[in-house]
Every structure is written in structure tokens, then in C-alpha cells.
Design a protein around this motif. Structure first.
Motif, PDB file in Angstrom:
ATOM      1  N   HIS A 184     177.110  24.665  -6.059  1.00  0.00           N
ATOM      2  CA  HIS A 184     177.640  25.263  -7.280  1.00  0.00           C
ATOM      3  C   HIS A 184     178.143  26.739  -6.920  1.00  0.00           C
ATOM      4  O   HIS A 184     177.413  27.559  -6.983  1.00  0.00           O
ATOM      5  CB  HIS A 184     176.665  25.281  -8.443  1.00  0.00           C
ATOM      6  CG  HIS A 184     177.093  26.040  -9.889  1.00  0.00           C
ATOM      7  ND1 HIS A 184     177.337  25.251 -10.785  1.00  0.00           N
ATOM      8  CD2 HIS A 184     177.426  27.141 -10.051  1.00  0.00           C
ATOM      9  CE1 HIS A 184     177.889  26.215 -11.814  1.00  0.00           C
ATOM     10  NE2 HIS A 184     177.636  27.520 -11.255  1.00  0.00           N
ATOM     11  N   CYS A 236     180.778  21.791  -5.110  1.00  0.00           N
ATOM     12  CA  CYS A 236     180.587  21.087  -6.494  1.00  0.00           C
ATOM     13  C   CYS A 236     182.091  21.641  -7.052  1.00  0.00           C
ATOM     14  O   CYS A 236     182.457  22.632  -6.821  1.00  0.00           O
ATOM     15  CB  CYS A 236     179.506  21.355  -7.347  1.00  0.00           C
ATOM     16  SG  CYS A 236     178.064  20.819  -6.640  1.00  0.00           S
ATOM     17  N   HIS A 237     182.366  20.735  -8.194  1.00  0.00           N
ATOM     18  CA  HIS A 237     183.655  21.283  -9.180  1.00  0.00           C
ATOM     19  C   HIS A 237     184.268  22.219  -8.765  1.00  0.00           C
ATOM     20  O   HIS A 237     184.679  23.356  -9.417  1.00  0.00           O
ATOM     21  CB  HIS A 237     183.110  21.404 -10.545  1.00  0.00           C
ATOM     22  CG  HIS A 237     181.669  22.039 -10.515  1.00  0.00           C
ATOM     23  ND1 HIS A 237     181.380  23.275  -9.655  1.00  0.00           N
ATOM     24  CD2 HIS A 237     180.666  21.916 -11.178  1.00  0.00           C
ATOM     25  CE1 HIS A 237     180.256  23.705 -10.118  1.00  0.00           C
ATOM     26  NE2 HIS A 237     179.645  23.033 -11.068  1.00  0.00           N
ATOM     27  N   SER A 239     187.642  24.510  -8.704  1.00  0.00           N
ATOM     28  CA  SER A 239     188.442  24.525  -9.909  1.00  0.00           C
ATOM     29  C   SER A 239     189.591  25.414  -9.709  1.00  0.00           C
ATOM     30  O   SER A 239     190.356  25.555 -10.738  1.00  0.00           O
ATOM     31  CB  SER A 239     187.545  25.233 -10.801  1.00  0.00           C
ATOM     32  OG  SER A 239     187.320  26.558 -10.743  1.00  0.00           O
ATOM     33  N   THR A 262     186.483  17.602 -10.778  1.00  0.00           N
ATOM     34  CA  THR A 262     186.108  17.047 -12.171  1.00  0.00           C
ATOM     35  C   THR A 262     187.350  16.598 -12.946  1.00  0.00           C
ATOM     36  O   THR A 262     188.516  17.182 -12.563  1.00  0.00           O
ATOM     37  CB  THR A 262     185.517  17.793 -12.982  1.00  0.00           C
ATOM     38  OG1 THR A 262     186.533  18.872 -13.657  1.00  0.00           O
ATOM     39  CG2 THR A 262     184.263  18.596 -12.465  1.00  0.00           C
ATOM     40  N   HIS A 265     189.044  19.237 -14.963  1.00  0.00           N
ATOM     41  CA  HIS A 265     189.832  20.175 -14.103  1.00  0.00           C
ATOM     42  C   HIS A 265     190.996  19.731 -13.536  1.00  0.00           C
ATOM     43  O   HIS A 265     192.161  20.490 -13.296  1.00  0.00           O
ATOM     44  CB  HIS A 265     188.890  21.019 -12.948  1.00  0.00           C
ATOM     45  CG  HIS A 265     187.816  21.781 -13.563  1.00  0.00           C
ATOM     46  ND1 HIS A 265     186.661  21.384 -13.240  1.00  0.00           N
ATOM     47  CD2 HIS A 265     188.024  22.841 -14.035  1.00  0.00           C
ATOM     48  CE1 HIS A 265     185.859  22.564 -13.832  1.00  0.00           C
ATOM     49  NE2 HIS A 265     186.702  23.494 -14.179  1.00  0.00           N
ATOM     50  N   ASP A 310     180.901  15.553 -13.355  1.00  0.00           N
ATOM     51  CA  ASP A 310     179.951  16.885 -13.942  1.00  0.00           C
ATOM     52  C   ASP A 310     179.816  16.389 -15.557  1.00  0.00           C
ATOM     53  O   ASP A 310     179.768  17.466 -16.217  1.00  0.00           O
ATOM     54  CB  ASP A 310     180.628  18.066 -13.660  1.00  0.00           C
ATOM     55  CG  ASP A 310     179.704  19.192 -14.165  1.00  0.00           C
ATOM     56  OD1 ASP A 310     178.595  19.188 -14.557  1.00  0.00           O
ATOM     57  OD2 ASP A 310     180.282  20.461 -14.193  1.00  0.00           O
TER      58      ASP A 310
END
Ligand SMILES: NC(=O)N[C@@H](CC(=O)O)C(=O)O
Ligand SMILES: [Zn+2]
Length: 436
Positions: A184, A236-237, A239, A262, A265, A310
């Protein structure tokens, strides 16, 4: 250890990967045995009428929050499994930020066993990288990997593994074990009090800003740490537009880095914050249109590898307060495929083969699953999702399987619907209903 259930099903009138004429697909005892026209089902087999829809490999979600143990008022392994199966998923990775934290094999094995007993989606627990997600001491990754769950992915998600030396040690340890660290990416010293993307919208609304550099500085740091350790790292994710460029650079250098994006996003930007509705609060925050556009292109090009939801259920009392006080996170499992259709298939950035790649094949490869994300072919496992590409439906939080209601898509019309999901030949959902 409970054995995984298998079943037999004849799926008729479907187009694998949306290509060619409709065919029938027969799964016997969990394995695809025949693909062709006019197949007959053996006695006792279930039947699904695909109605000319698209057949895809079952989806794999590398980033799900199931909240069990600890917050079973907001999601359980059962309700999260139901949401996943209804979304077309046959495997999910349940993040470690539960209470107690999944930083030991007692917790990870329990999550795995509970998921197995429910049996509608493979629930793979993610182990914590550090004890209690505190970022101080490495967790017993080896014990979790050696347990019944065979934990293969580790993350302190919700928090960043901040200490660079500890992250380096984690990558080295993970490399030795052959497991994956998922980060993260958030430099916490840049996000104190931050609740919205740092930019014109946050300034106008008076919301403390979460700068892009908080994400990007960790992405590049971890790429370099992975390079030096000869280890793999997963982001992760992702953005921001900048993260995309850093991933591109790192991959060009031959660094073993992968990333997920995600659905929110891909679809939503920070203009959603105008209403101050905390349902739009999430970590990392919704960014700007240039970011959603860059992320869509990156996914199509393979610079970002896969979609991960997520899925982050929260109780309504934690989502109805002031924006700054609300918990970050939003539901995602039942709306992921339609958002991929909206943001990538409809604009022509991905075809259905590409959807199979980003929703199923790449995520399975990233965690080295051998029984998921496989081709639709004879001899392969019967983990499948049937999609009606022409359906349209309106999202109502109170109709979703999740115990929580925090969907940012309330009243939005979604294109495409998962009409059935099959796990090892067992029908887990049909026409929006869980069947097990
Ligand atoms: N994404 C979020 O905003 N929240 C997640 C944690 C996380 O994925 O970082 C959660 O657990 O609620
Ligand atoms: Zn996170």
C-alpha cells in the motif's frame, strides 16, 4: 483440511472470450471435458443457459477486505464470498487488516478453512508483512506460508510498510519463500490528516490534500528495493499518472514489479467530492480525469497488470459522519466487471480477451495460482463466469450481497451483468442469486 467440492455442469450457448459462434461447454467433476455444439449433459449435471453471452475464466481479486475476524457487522467471509461470486469471482485474496490481524497462521488458516467450508469462492488469506501491521517487526511469513492456507501473498494494506530497511528485509525474506509482497504505497509523513487528492478540488472544498508524491515516492523506492533484492513487488491500488510512468520505467529496467488498479480509480475522479458525501472517501483518494485516463491506457497496455477491487465494506455510522472523520473505502466486488466494460470495453481499449487477462489471468499469474485464471479449454479447471454483455442494471446498495452499503455507484446504471458463476463445476450463482 476439507476437500474442495467439484461438480458437473453443462453451460450452453456461450461465446468463450466473446469470440466466434456460440458453443456449449461441459464441465465434469470440476474439469472442462468438452467444448462444442450440441453437447448433452450427463445425469446429475447442472445446466446453465448462456443465452449467447460471453464466457470468461472466473475472476481473481487480489485485494478484498472481508472484515472477518473482528468486524462481522460490516462483512463476513460468507457475505463477502457471496458478493464475490455474484461479481463473477472464483478466487479472492482477503487482506490482513482484520482484528486480530492476520499476522499468524492461526488466523490465516481459520480464514482459509472458513472460506473453504462456505465453498462459493476460493478465499486466500493475505498475511501481514509486520506484526500487528505496526511496521516494526516482520511477521512469521514462513509459518503462514507453511500452514494449511499456504499463504502466498503478504501485505500490511491499509498501512504502508514505511521503514525502507524493514521493507528491504521483507522483500528478501519473501524472495526466499517464493511469496509476494504487496505494498500500500503511501508515505505517511505526507498524508497526515489528508482525505482528498491534493489539487484544485480539495483546495476549493477546504479538504486536506493527499499528494501524488506520497504514492509515487514509495512506488519508486520499492521498485529499487525489489531490484536490489532480486525480489518481486506488487503495488496495490495504483492511482496516479505518475505511478504509471514509474511502473513503465521499472518494467523497462526488468524489475519484477506488478500493479493493480481499482474500478473506482478507473471510473471516478475527485469531482465526486463536491457533495462531501463520505461514500467517495477512499485511500488512495479519487484523483483527476488525467489519472483515470492514464490508468485506463496503462491497463490496456499492460503497464498496470490487473484490476483489483479493494472491496472495503464499512458500517453506515462510519460513513455518514463528516468527510474528515469517515473511514476510507468503498464496496467493489459486484460492480467491478461492469466498470471495466464501461471504462475499457466500450471505448475500445480492451476486448473480452483483454478483460479475461486483467480480471483473471494476470492476477492469478501474479500470485502463481495454477487452478485459476486458466484458459477456457479441455482439461482446464471449470472456474468460469457467464456475462450478458448487453444487460443494463441499476445499482442499489441495499440489493448488494455485502453487509455494508457503501457503494459510490448508488442509482448508477451499469452495463453488462454476470449471469452465472461456476467454481470447479459447481454453480455458485445464477441470475443474480447465490445458489449455494
Ligand atoms: N482502501 C481504503 O480506503 N480502505 C481499506 C484499506 C486499504 O485498502 O488501504 C480498508 O480496509 O478499509
Ligand atoms: Zn490499501
Amino acid at each position: 483440511m476439507t476437500a474442495a467440492a467439484t461438480g458437473s455442469v453443462l453451460i450452453s450457448d456461450v461465446r468463450p472470450y466473446g469470440q466466434g459462434d456460440p458453443v456449449d461447454v461441459l464441465v465434469v467433476d470440476g474439469t472442462i471435458t468438452e467444448i462444442g455444439a450440441g453437447l448433452t449433459a450427463p445425469d446429475g449435471a447442472e445446466r446453465i443457459d448462456g443465452k449467447g453471452g460471453v464466457l470468461l475464466p472466473g475472476f481473481v481479486d487480489l485485494h478484498t477486505h472481508l472484515r472477518e475476524p473482528g468486524r462481522e457487522d460490516t462483512e463476513t467471509i460468507r457475505t463477502g464470498s457471496e458478493a464475490a461470486a455474484l461479481g463473477g469471482y472464483t478466487a479472492v485474496f482477503a487482506m490482513a487488516n482484520t482484528n486480530p490481524v492476520a499476522d499468524n497462521s492461526t488466523v490465516t488458516d481459520n480464514v482459509w478453512r472458513t472460506g473453504r467450508e462456505i465453498g462459493i469462492v476460493d478465499v486466500h488469506p493475505v498475511g501481514a508483512v509486520t506484526v500487528g501491521l505496526e511496521g516494526k517487526q516482520l511477521a512469521e511469513m514462513g509459518m503462514m506460508n507453511a500452514g494449511a492456507a499456504g499463504v502466498r501473498m503478504f501485505s500490511d494494506d491499509g498501512k504502508c510498510v514505511h521503514d525502507p530497511l524493514l521493507m528491504r528485509r521483507a522483500l528478501e525474506y519473501a524472495k526466499g519463500l517464493g511469496v509476494l509482497i504487496a505494498q500500500h504505497a503511501e508515505e505517511p509523513r505526507l498524508t497526515v490528516g489528508a482525505v482528498a487528492n491534493e489539487g484544485p478540488t480539495a483546495s476549493r472544498l477546504g479538504l486536506p490534500g493527499w499528494p501524488r508524491a506520497a504514492e509515487e515516492s514509495i512506488v519508486i523506492r520499492d521498485a529499487l528495493l525489489a531490484r536490489d533484492a532480486g525480489a518481486r513487488v506488487h503495488i496495490c491500488h495504483a492511482s496516479t499518472e505518475g505511478t504509471v510512468e514509474l511502473l513503465r520505467w521499472a518494467k523497462e529496467q526488468g524489475i519484477s514489479i506488478t500493479a493493480e488498479v481499482t474500478p473506482h480509480h478507473l471510473l471516478l475522479d475527485d469531482s465526486r467530492l463536491e457533495t462531501y458525501d463520505p461514500v467517495n472517501k477512499v485511500n488512495p483518494p479519487l484523483r483527476e480525469v488525467r489519472d483515470t485516463q492514464a490508468l485506463r491506457r496503462a491497463l490496456a497496455e499492460g503497464v498496470v497488470d490487473c484490476v483489483a477491487t479493494d472491496h472495503a465494506p464499512h458500517a453506515s455510522q462510519e460513513k455518514c459522519c463528516e468527510f474528515a472523520q469517515a473511514k476510507p473505502g468503498m464496496l467493489g466486488l459486484q460492480t467491478a466487471l461492469p466498470i471495466v466494460v464501461e471504462t475499457l470495453v466500450k471505448p475500445g481499449l480492451l476486448d473480452w480477451r483483454g478483460v479475461a487477462r486483467v480480471m483473471s489471468e494476470r492476477p492469478a499469474q501474479i500470485v502463481e495460482l495454477t487452478d485459476q485464471g486458466r484458459p477456457i479449454a479441455v482439461g482446464e479447471p471449470g472456474n468460469l463466469a457467464v456475462v450478458d454483455p448487453d444487460a443494463s442494471w441499476v445499482v442499489h446498495g441495499d440489493e448488494l450481497a455485502s453487509l455494508s452499503r457503501n457503494t459510490p455507484y448508488e442509482d448508477m446504471t451499469m452495463p453488462a451483468a454476470v449471469t452465472a458463476t461456476v467454481l470447479r463445476g459447481v454453480v455458485t450463482t445464477r441470475e443474480g442469486q447465490v445458489t449455494r
